[in-house]
Write a protein that holds these residues in place. Structure first.
Motif: not given
Ligand code: GTP
Length: 235
Positions: A97, A105-110, A115, A119, A122, A124
């Protein structure tokens, strides 16, 4: 394993490989393989990457550009590197991530600390882009800040030299490498490990810094396994 959760700091320049500018796909693929190995061992890996292979705010300022403007460009450069590293890791089937300190935010999560931690839990790899999101701060400072926030066991600073020396090993063949050194001694001896903002933030929060050569295959794995690679700065 010596460490459970690490923050790996990679320089943008390292991504250039043999090139003068930009990203060397071969170097990127090698890094992805190295990182995959440690992820497979169950190590939680977060990464902060610099942007100097594309743009450095300080260099822009030296050429007369407004420093804040330059730093914004540098932050975007780290996002480009983050996207490249994400792709390389995904080519190796590593789940990733990318979180950025500037919202795109269209490109990556803030960037959201909780969070990011989920990740990591999990399995990641979390790549943090855009530095701290503020001008006048280096990506070393971003790396220390994120490492503290996510409660990493250590910050692993991958460089082209294999540790901290008493004098510059690239200029002096008699340079002696430290296996370990305290924060206080680094300052007393006037050694350069990170900029002072990053360094003191690390010291105040008792976050060990390990400087090691990331360009030697297997070093990252050896380091997290507990082998004495590079130099550790500790309290
Ligand atoms: P969990 O469901 O909590 O395990 O995490 P997740 O990341 O899989 O869940 P989420 O539904 O948040 O994300 C699904 C996908 O969308 C992932 O690839 C995320 O990176 C991506 N994603 C989530 N939020 C954003 C965002 O704000 N911008 C972008 N570009 N991608 C996002």
């Amino acid at each position: 394993m010596q460490y459970k959760r690490i923050l790996l700091k990679l320089s943008g320049e390292a991504l250039m490989g043999e090139r003068q500018y930009g990203i060397d796909p071969k170097r990127l693929a090698e890094y992805a393989k190295e990182i995959k190995e440690v992820v497979q061992k169950g190590i939680e890996v977060a990464i902060v990457i610099g942007g100097g292979n594309i743009f450095r705010g300080v260099a822009g300022a030296a050429n007369g550009m407004d420093r804040v403007q330059g730093d914004h460009m540098g932050m975007l450069a780290t996002c480009i590197n983050g996207l490249a590293l994400q792709s390389a890791l995904e080519d190796e089937d590593v789940h990733t991530r990318l979180q950025t300190a500037l919202e795109i935010k269209e490109v990556a999560e803030p960037y959201i600390k909780r969070k990011a931690i989920r990740h990591l839990e999990k399995g990641r790899v979390v790549i943090f882009g855009a530095g701290t999101g503020n001008p006048y701060f280096t990506t070393d400072t971003a790396a220390v800040l994120r490492a503290i926030e996510i409660d990493a066991d250590a910050i692993l600073k991958g460089t082209r030299v294999d540790g901290i020396y008493d004098v510059d090993p690239e200029k002096n063949k008699d340079a002696v490498k430290f296996e370990s050194i305290t924060f206080k001694d680094v300052i007393k001896k006037g050694l350069k490990v990170m900029d002072m903002t990053a360094f003191t933030l690390s010291e105040e929060n008792k976050l060990p810094i390990i400087v090691f050569d990331m360009n030697t295959n297997g070093n990252l794995m050896k380091l997290v396994s507990g082998e004495k690679i590079g130099t550790i700065v500790n309290t």
